[in-house]
Design a protein around this motif. Sequence first.
Motif, PDB file in Angstrom:
ATOM      1  N   MET A   1     -75.490 -29.652  -4.075  1.00  0.00           N
ATOM      2  CA  MET A   1     -74.517 -29.241  -5.085  1.00  0.00           C
ATOM      3  C   MET A   1     -73.806 -30.480  -5.615  1.00  0.00           C
ATOM      4  O   MET A   1     -73.414 -31.352  -4.864  1.00  0.00           O
ATOM      5  CB  MET A   1     -73.504 -28.249  -4.508  1.00  0.00           C
ATOM      6  N   LYS A   2     -73.634 -30.495  -6.948  1.00  0.00           N
ATOM      7  CA  LYS A   2     -72.984 -31.620  -7.586  1.00  0.00           C
ATOM      8  C   LYS A   2     -71.472 -31.415  -7.631  1.00  0.00           C
ATOM      9  O   LYS A   2     -70.968 -30.304  -7.479  1.00  0.00           O
ATOM     10  CB  LYS A   2     -73.538 -31.801  -9.000  1.00  0.00           C
ATOM     11  N   ALA A   3     -70.747 -32.513  -7.904  1.00  0.00           N
ATOM     12  CA  ALA A   3     -69.289 -32.484  -7.941  1.00  0.00           C
ATOM     13  C   ALA A   3     -68.781 -31.491  -8.971  1.00  0.00           C
ATOM     14  O   ALA A   3     -67.807 -30.753  -8.732  1.00  0.00           O
ATOM     15  CB  ALA A   3     -68.749 -33.879  -8.224  1.00  0.00           C
ATOM     16  N   GLU A   4     -69.439 -31.449 -10.163  1.00  0.00           N
ATOM     17  CA  GLU A   4     -68.988 -30.553 -11.218  1.00  0.00           C
ATOM     18  C   GLU A   4     -69.060 -29.092 -10.785  1.00  0.00           C
ATOM     19  O   GLU A   4     -68.175 -28.289 -11.087  1.00  0.00           O
ATOM     20  CB  GLU A   4     -69.845 -30.760 -12.478  1.00  0.00           C
ATOM     21  N   GLU A   5     -70.101 -28.743 -10.037  1.00  0.00           N
ATOM     22  CA  GLU A   5     -70.268 -27.371  -9.569  1.00  0.00           C
ATOM     23  C   GLU A   5     -69.197 -27.004  -8.539  1.00  0.00           C
ATOM     24  O   GLU A   5     -68.661 -25.883  -8.563  1.00  0.00           O
ATOM     25  CB  GLU A   5     -71.653 -27.185  -8.959  1.00  0.00           C
ATOM     26  N   ARG A  23     -73.730 -34.905   0.471  1.00  0.00           N
ATOM     27  CA  ARG A  23     -73.781 -36.342   0.731  1.00  0.00           C
ATOM     28  C   ARG A  23     -73.564 -37.136  -0.556  1.00  0.00           C
ATOM     29  O   ARG A  23     -74.101 -36.789  -1.611  1.00  0.00           O
ATOM     30  CB  ARG A  23     -75.126 -36.714   1.346  1.00  0.00           C
ATOM     31  N   GLU A  24     -72.732 -38.192  -0.429  1.00  0.00           N
ATOM     32  CA  GLU A  24     -72.453 -39.148  -1.506  1.00  0.00           C
ATOM     33  C   GLU A  24     -71.793 -38.504  -2.730  1.00  0.00           C
ATOM     34  O   GLU A  24     -71.741 -39.107  -3.807  1.00  0.00           O
ATOM     35  CB  GLU A  24     -73.727 -39.868  -1.926  1.00  0.00           C
ATOM     36  N   ILE A  25     -71.282 -37.315  -2.581  1.00  0.00           N
ATOM     37  CA  ILE A  25     -70.609 -36.646  -3.702  1.00  0.00           C
ATOM     38  C   ILE A  25     -69.313 -37.365  -4.036  1.00  0.00           C
ATOM     39  O   ILE A  25     -68.634 -37.918  -3.169  1.00  0.00           O
ATOM     40  CB  ILE A  25     -70.349 -35.153  -3.363  1.00  0.00           C
ATOM     41  N   ASN A  26     -68.952 -37.366  -5.311  1.00  0.00           N
ATOM     42  CA  ASN A  26     -67.729 -38.031  -5.769  1.00  0.00           C
ATOM     43  C   ASN A  26     -66.699 -36.966  -6.159  1.00  0.00           C
ATOM     44  O   ASN A  26     -66.810 -36.334  -7.213  1.00  0.00           O
ATOM     45  CB  ASN A  26     -68.023 -38.945  -6.957  1.00  0.00           C
ATOM     46  N   LEU A  27     -65.737 -36.772  -5.292  1.00  0.00           N
ATOM     47  CA  LEU A  27     -64.652 -35.809  -5.542  1.00  0.00           C
ATOM     48  C   LEU A  27     -63.298 -36.509  -5.458  1.00  0.00           C
ATOM     49  O   LEU A  27     -62.302 -35.928  -5.054  1.00  0.00           O
ATOM     50  CB  LEU A  27     -64.733 -34.665  -4.528  1.00  0.00           C
ATOM     51  N   SER A  28     -63.276 -37.756  -5.825  1.00  0.00           N
ATOM     52  CA  SER A  28     -62.035 -38.532  -5.738  1.00  0.00           C
ATOM     53  C   SER A  28     -60.970 -37.915  -6.632  1.00  0.00           C
ATOM     54  O   SER A  28     -61.228 -37.536  -7.779  1.00  0.00           O
ATOM     55  CB  SER A  28     -62.292 -39.983  -6.151  1.00  0.00           C
ATOM     56  N   GLY A  29     -59.767 -37.781  -6.086  1.00  0.00           N
ATOM     57  CA  GLY A  29     -58.629 -37.246  -6.840  1.00  0.00           C
ATOM     58  C   GLY A  29     -58.676 -35.748  -7.039  1.00  0.00           C
ATOM     59  O   GLY A  29     -57.769 -35.176  -7.653  1.00  0.00           O
ATOM     60  N   ALA A  30     -59.700 -35.072  -6.518  1.00  0.00           N
ATOM     61  CA  ALA A  30     -59.834 -33.629  -6.744  1.00  0.00           C
ATOM     62  C   ALA A  30     -58.857 -32.836  -5.889  1.00  0.00           C
ATOM     63  O   ALA A  30     -58.455 -33.265  -4.814  1.00  0.00           O
ATOM     64  CB  ALA A  30     -61.264 -33.192  -6.425  1.00  0.00           C
ATOM     65  N   ASN A  31     -58.495 -31.649  -6.389  1.00  0.00           N
ATOM     66  CA  ASN A  31     -57.640 -30.730  -5.631  1.00  0.00           C
ATOM     67  C   ASN A  31     -58.529 -29.687  -4.980  1.00  0.00           C
ATOM     68  O   ASN A  31     -59.070 -28.807  -5.647  1.00  0.00           O
ATOM     69  CB  ASN A  31     -56.615 -30.068  -6.551  1.00  0.00           C
ATOM     70  N   PHE A  37     -64.937 -26.586   4.174  1.00  0.00           N
ATOM     71  CA  PHE A  37     -66.150 -27.398   4.146  1.00  0.00           C
ATOM     72  C   PHE A  37     -66.709 -27.510   5.560  1.00  0.00           C
ATOM     73  O   PHE A  37     -67.361 -28.486   5.908  1.00  0.00           O
ATOM     74  CB  PHE A  37     -65.840 -28.799   3.597  1.00  0.00           C
ATOM     75  N   SER A  38     -66.437 -26.497   6.376  1.00  0.00           N
ATOM     76  CA  SER A  38     -66.866 -26.521   7.773  1.00  0.00           C
ATOM     77  C   SER A  38     -68.367 -26.707   7.876  1.00  0.00           C
ATOM     78  O   SER A  38     -69.138 -26.042   7.167  1.00  0.00           O
ATOM     79  CB  SER A  38     -66.447 -25.208   8.446  1.00  0.00           C
ATOM     80  N   ARG A  39     -68.783 -27.659   8.747  1.00  0.00           N
ATOM     81  CA  ARG A  39     -70.190 -27.979   9.031  1.00  0.00           C
ATOM     82  C   ARG A  39     -70.920 -28.556   7.826  1.00  0.00           C
ATOM     83  O   ARG A  39     -72.148 -28.678   7.824  1.00  0.00           O
ATOM     84  CB  ARG A  39     -70.935 -26.761   9.579  1.00  0.00           C
ATOM     85  N   ALA A  40     -70.218 -28.879   6.750  1.00  0.00           N
ATOM     86  CA  ALA A  40     -70.865 -29.482   5.581  1.00  0.00           C
ATOM     87  C   ALA A  40     -71.186 -30.947   5.852  1.00  0.00           C
ATOM     88  O   ALA A  40     -70.616 -31.567   6.751  1.00  0.00           O
ATOM     89  CB  ALA A  40     -69.964 -29.353   4.358  1.00  0.00           C
ATOM     90  N   ASP A  41     -72.110 -31.506   5.052  1.00  0.00           N
ATOM     91  CA  ASP A  41     -72.448 -32.921   5.159  1.00  0.00           C
ATOM     92  C   ASP A  41     -71.806 -33.658   3.987  1.00  0.00           C
ATOM     93  O   ASP A  41     -72.267 -33.565   2.849  1.00  0.00           O
ATOM     94  CB  ASP A  41     -73.968 -33.112   5.151  1.00  0.00           C
ATOM     95  N   LEU A  42     -70.700 -34.359   4.293  1.00  0.00           N
ATOM     96  CA  LEU A  42     -69.978 -35.134   3.274  1.00  0.00           C
ATOM     97  C   LEU A  42     -70.046 -36.620   3.596  1.00  0.00           C
ATOM     98  O   LEU A  42     -69.154 -37.385   3.247  1.00  0.00           O
ATOM     99  CB  LEU A  42     -68.521 -34.665   3.208  1.00  0.00           C
ATOM    100  N   ASN A  61     -69.481 -33.523   8.659  1.00  0.00           N
ATOM    101  CA  ASN A  61     -69.920 -34.906   8.753  1.00  0.00           C
ATOM    102  C   ASN A  61     -69.299 -35.702   7.607  1.00  0.00           C
ATOM    103  O   ASN A  61     -69.675 -35.523   6.438  1.00  0.00           O
ATOM    104  CB  ASN A  61     -71.455 -34.984   8.682  1.00  0.00           C
ATOM    105  N   LEU A  62     -68.349 -36.566   7.962  1.00  0.00           N
ATOM    106  CA  LEU A  62     -67.664 -37.404   6.969  1.00  0.00           C
ATOM    107  C   LEU A  62     -67.891 -38.886   7.279  1.00  0.00           C
ATOM    108  O   LEU A  62     -67.067 -39.739   6.963  1.00  0.00           O
ATOM    109  CB  LEU A  62     -66.166 -37.082   6.964  1.00  0.00           C
ATOM    110  N   SER A  63     -69.014 -39.182   7.879  1.00  0.00           N
ATOM    111  CA  SER A  63     -69.321 -40.566   8.235  1.00  0.00           C
ATOM    112  C   SER A  63     -69.310 -41.452   6.994  1.00  0.00           C
ATOM    113  O   SER A  63     -69.908 -41.100   5.960  1.00  0.00           O
ATOM    114  CB  SER A  63     -70.702 -40.658   8.889  1.00  0.00           C
ATOM    115  N   ALA A  64     -68.614 -42.573   7.098  1.00  0.00           N
ATOM    116  CA  ALA A  64     -68.540 -43.569   6.015  1.00  0.00           C
ATOM    117  C   ALA A  64     -67.949 -43.005   4.728  1.00  0.00           C
ATOM    118  O   ALA A  64     -68.094 -43.601   3.650  1.00  0.00           O
ATOM    119  CB  ALA A  64     -69.911 -44.178   5.755  1.00  0.00           C
TER     120      ALA A  64
END
Length: 517
Positions: A1-5, A23-31, A37-42, A61-64
Amino acid sequence: MKAEEVLEQYTAGSREFSALDLREINLSGANLSEASFSRADLSVANLASANLSRTNLSQTNLSAAKLNSANLSKAKLNRAILNVANLTMADLREASLVQAELIKAEMTRSDMSGADLRGANFSNADLRDAKLRYANLSQTNLSRVDLRHAILTEANLEQANLTSADLSSADLTGANLSQAELRQANLSRANLQGANLSGANLRWADLGGANLRWADLTGAKISGANLTGADLSYATLLNATLVHVDLTRANLAGVDWSGADLSGSTMTGLKLHGVSPFGIKTTGATCRWIDLSQNGDQSQIYTFATDNCQEYFNETPPIVQIVIDDRLNTDANCALAVTYQQVARQCGFLAPPPEIEVHLRRTTLTFRLERDEQLLITAYVAIFPFEDHKITQQTLMDLLHQIPTQPLSQDAGQIRQFQQLVTLLGQQVQQVNAVKLLQSIPIALKKMQFFQAPTKTILVNSNNQQLTLYHNPKFGKHPIATAQSDEVLNVLKQIQTFKPPSTEAAIEFVKGFHPSL
């Protein structure tokens, strides 16, 4: 899923994003407040400055991931993986990170005040200037963590692993570090005022210049540690192990260190105002001088004449023992407690209360004292409730009157100091209002058999010299039922006459008083 979705669904009211691959999604500054996001890969996601307050990120997973300046207040991050994540200046107040993985995480200036961090793994993380006020870090792994200048006031670090952690200049005021592992930790200049370090392992730790005022170090293991210039005033060091510790110029004024082991330690320049020199082990310790002045300004110095620290320090405290030839029962115990309370109120000399050892036919009261000069006045006052008090007190007064007249030494200064000490003891006794004290003793006490029983009073000074002040001739003897002839009774009477200690024995006993006197 993309950030816009994700943002579109969130705006539409959806809050469920569990178990997604982000993974590698860009949600900077988002509310994304209160989303799940339980068990999600972020992993490697960009969530910088995002609003994630009250968000469920458990087992995520919020590694790095980039979470710098993110709002994670009251978020759930239990068992989340945040290894090498960037949480610089993140807001984690009251967040839950139970058993979370934060190995090598970047958390400088983050705020985790009130957070639940039990069992989390912060190994090698950077927590410089972090705020952890009231945080729960019990059983947390903080080994090799950088906590320089961190604020951990009132934090719970019970059984935490802080091996080789850098806590220099950290504020741990009132923190609970009981049973914590602090081997080789750097606590130089740290503020540990009022902290609980009971049972903590501080072996080889650097505590140079640390503030440990009023800290509880009962049973702590501090062997090999550096405590140079540390402030331990009024700390509790009962049964602590300080073998080969460097205490050069440390402040231990008012410390309670009974049972502590300072064998092989360096103690030169210690500030020890109001500290009992008894009850500690100093075998092999080195000390050239100590500061006994009230303000620690070296106005009262004790310089050691030998290399043996036991010249001043001693494992044996001075004691007064009153042995009663009868068993203490419940009524007598209550009466004794009330009487000693009244005696202490009247003259202020009876402290601390006695240790009581009760046997089948005998009772021993042991008064453990802090200074030798308390021996005679304690013996004088402690015997008051018993029938033997008159003869015991008279024996003591007779000895005091005889001692100053005897030759003691060729040194006129020593003679003068000795006589001043004896004069002081005599003045203390004279200040006791015997009539008033006797009036304060309950009438019922005088009718109890326990207080009429024969006694013996034994004094032991800090040099382990013993003086029997009084031994009732009837002590240990029981009435013979059969009648005796007058001749036999006269012989028994002569045998049963108490012989008081000689003046020479009393002089040697007082000469054995602690050198600081």
